[in-house]
Design a protein around this motif. Structure first.
Motif, PDB file in Angstrom:
ATOM      1  N   MET A  48      47.761 -18.098  28.421  1.00  0.00           N
ATOM      2  CA  MET A  48      46.767 -19.115  28.764  1.00  0.00           C
ATOM      3  C   MET A  48      45.480 -18.578  29.386  1.00  0.00           C
ATOM      4  O   MET A  48      44.424 -19.125  29.140  1.00  0.00           O
ATOM      5  N   TYR A  49      45.567 -17.566  30.226  1.00  0.00           N
ATOM      6  CA  TYR A  49      44.450 -17.315  31.116  1.00  0.00           C
ATOM      7  C   TYR A  49      43.627 -16.080  30.802  1.00  0.00           C
ATOM      8  O   TYR A  49      42.447 -16.194  30.513  1.00  0.00           O
ATOM      9  N   GLU A  50      44.211 -14.935  30.871  1.00  0.00           N
ATOM     10  CA  GLU A  50      43.452 -13.697  30.692  1.00  0.00           C
ATOM     11  C   GLU A  50      43.503 -13.220  29.249  1.00  0.00           C
ATOM     12  O   GLU A  50      44.592 -13.060  28.702  1.00  0.00           O
ATOM     13  N   PRO A  51      42.345 -13.003  28.632  1.00  0.00           N
ATOM     14  CA  PRO A  51      42.363 -12.418  27.277  1.00  0.00           C
ATOM     15  C   PRO A  51      43.108 -11.086  27.290  1.00  0.00           C
ATOM     16  O   PRO A  51      43.110 -10.364  28.281  1.00  0.00           O
ATOM     17  N   LYS A  52      43.777 -10.791  26.178  1.00  0.00           N
ATOM     18  CA  LYS A  52      44.573  -9.571  26.067  1.00  0.00           C
ATOM     19  C   LYS A  52      44.080  -8.733  24.900  1.00  0.00           C
ATOM     20  O   LYS A  52      43.488  -9.252  23.951  1.00  0.00           O
ATOM     21  N   SER A  53      44.390  -7.448  24.972  1.00  0.00           N
ATOM     22  CA  SER A  53      44.040  -6.555  23.865  1.00  0.00           C
ATOM     23  C   SER A  53      45.018  -6.774  22.718  1.00  0.00           C
ATOM     24  O   SER A  53      46.126  -7.280  22.904  1.00  0.00           O
ATOM     25  N   MET A  54      44.614  -6.348  21.542  1.00  0.00           N
ATOM     26  CA  MET A  54      45.485  -6.441  20.373  1.00  0.00           C
ATOM     27  C   MET A  54      46.772  -5.653  20.618  1.00  0.00           C
ATOM     28  O   MET A  54      47.852  -6.099  20.252  1.00  0.00           O
ATOM     29  N   GLY A  55      46.655  -4.498  21.251  1.00  0.00           N
ATOM     30  CA  GLY A  55      47.830  -3.675  21.534  1.00  0.00           C
ATOM     31  C   GLY A  55      48.822  -4.381  22.444  1.00  0.00           C
ATOM     32  O   GLY A  55      50.035  -4.316  22.222  1.00  0.00           O
ATOM     33  N   GLU A  56      48.318  -5.054  23.469  1.00  0.00           N
ATOM     34  CA  GLU A  56      49.194  -5.782  24.390  1.00  0.00           C
ATOM     35  C   GLU A  56      49.943  -6.908  23.676  1.00  0.00           C
ATOM     36  O   GLU A  56      51.137  -7.102  23.879  1.00  0.00           O
ATOM     37  N   ILE A  57      49.217  -7.622  22.836  1.00  0.00           N
ATOM     38  CA  ILE A  57      49.831  -8.746  22.120  1.00  0.00           C
ATOM     39  C   ILE A  57      50.850  -8.234  21.108  1.00  0.00           C
ATOM     40  O   ILE A  57      51.963  -8.764  21.008  1.00  0.00           O
ATOM     41  N   ALA A  58      50.477  -7.203  20.359  1.00  0.00           N
ATOM     42  CA  ALA A  58      51.391  -6.631  19.357  1.00  0.00           C
ATOM     43  C   ALA A  58      52.671  -6.135  20.014  1.00  0.00           C
ATOM     44  O   ALA A  58      53.775  -6.349  19.504  1.00  0.00           O
ATOM     45  N   LYS A  59      52.533  -5.493  21.162  1.00  0.00           N
ATOM     46  CA  LYS A  59      53.714  -4.984  21.884  1.00  0.00           C
ATOM     47  C   LYS A  59      54.616  -6.135  22.312  1.00  0.00           C
ATOM     48  O   LYS A  59      55.839  -6.062  22.172  1.00  0.00           O
ATOM     49  N   ALA A  60      54.024  -7.204  22.823  1.00  0.00           N
ATOM     50  CA  ALA A  60      54.811  -8.360  23.260  1.00  0.00           C
ATOM     51  C   ALA A  60      55.566  -8.994  22.086  1.00  0.00           C
ATOM     52  O   ALA A  60      56.694  -9.466  22.252  1.00  0.00           O
ATOM     53  N   LEU A  61      54.953  -8.983  20.912  1.00  0.00           N
ATOM     54  CA  LEU A  61      55.568  -9.581  19.730  1.00  0.00           C
ATOM     55  C   LEU A  61      56.452  -8.604  18.964  1.00  0.00           C
ATOM     56  O   LEU A  61      57.116  -8.996  18.004  1.00  0.00           O
ATOM     57  N   LYS A  62      56.377  -7.317  19.363  1.00  0.00           N
ATOM     58  CA  LYS A  62      57.132  -6.260  18.687  1.00  0.00           C
ATOM     59  C   LYS A  62      56.743  -6.157  17.210  1.00  0.00           C
ATOM     60  O   LYS A  62      57.598  -6.084  16.319  1.00  0.00           O
TER      61      LYS A  62
END
Length: 151
Positions: A48-62
């Motif tokens: 919701m709040y802080e924009p994330k890097s593509m790497g952070e999002i990809a890691k979270a989604l595996k």
């Protein structure tokens, strides 16, 4: 096999399938009928709040950043997410939710809250702890035995 095994196995399979079907149908019959459940989970990973890097999002989604790029492009076109340049380093692209994306995030979170509240309704603190520990063991088993930690 024991009766307990059969009951737990059937419940786990049914719950998994039911959650997927309910989430899929909930969005299909709503104003968010243009998103898949995979896209909803991408929005959830962005947060919701802080924009994330593509790497952070990809890691979270595996998933790989390349796979994520396709999903993000679609979500940008649909108006759910925006790309931002980092204030610190203009080469870094951050991903954040639009107003529409935040609304979808809240709707999805509401479903999960209702599900969890029903799951623990009437349980004692000790019973909640046993349930939590059991679910952690299942999660650890899946990660360890199916190499989900490596993704």
């Amino acid at each position: 096999m024991s009766e307990t095994f059969n009951v737990i196995n059937e419940l786990m399979v049914d719950i998994y399938n039911d959650i997927l079907k309910i989430e899929e149908n909930a969005f299909k019959d709503s104003r968010f009928n243009d998103v898949s459940i995979t896209e909803v989970h991408t929005i959830e990973a962005i947060g919701m709040y802080e924009p994330k890097s593509m790497g952070e999002i990809a890691k979270a989604l595996k998933i790989t950043v390349g796979t994520l790029t396709v999903a993000i492009n679609n979500l940008v076109k649909k108006g759910y997410v925006e790309r931002y340049r980092s204030d610190n380093d203009r080469r870094v692209v951050k991903i954040g939710l639009t107003k529409k994306g935040r609304l979808l995030f809240r709707v999805h979170l509401s479903f999960h809250r209702a599900m969890i509240n029903k799951c623990v309704e009437g349980l004692t603190g000790e019973q909640e702890e046993i349930l939590t520990q059991s679910l952690k063991r299942v999660s650890s088993f899946l990660k360890e035995h199916y190499h989900l930690l490596e993704l």
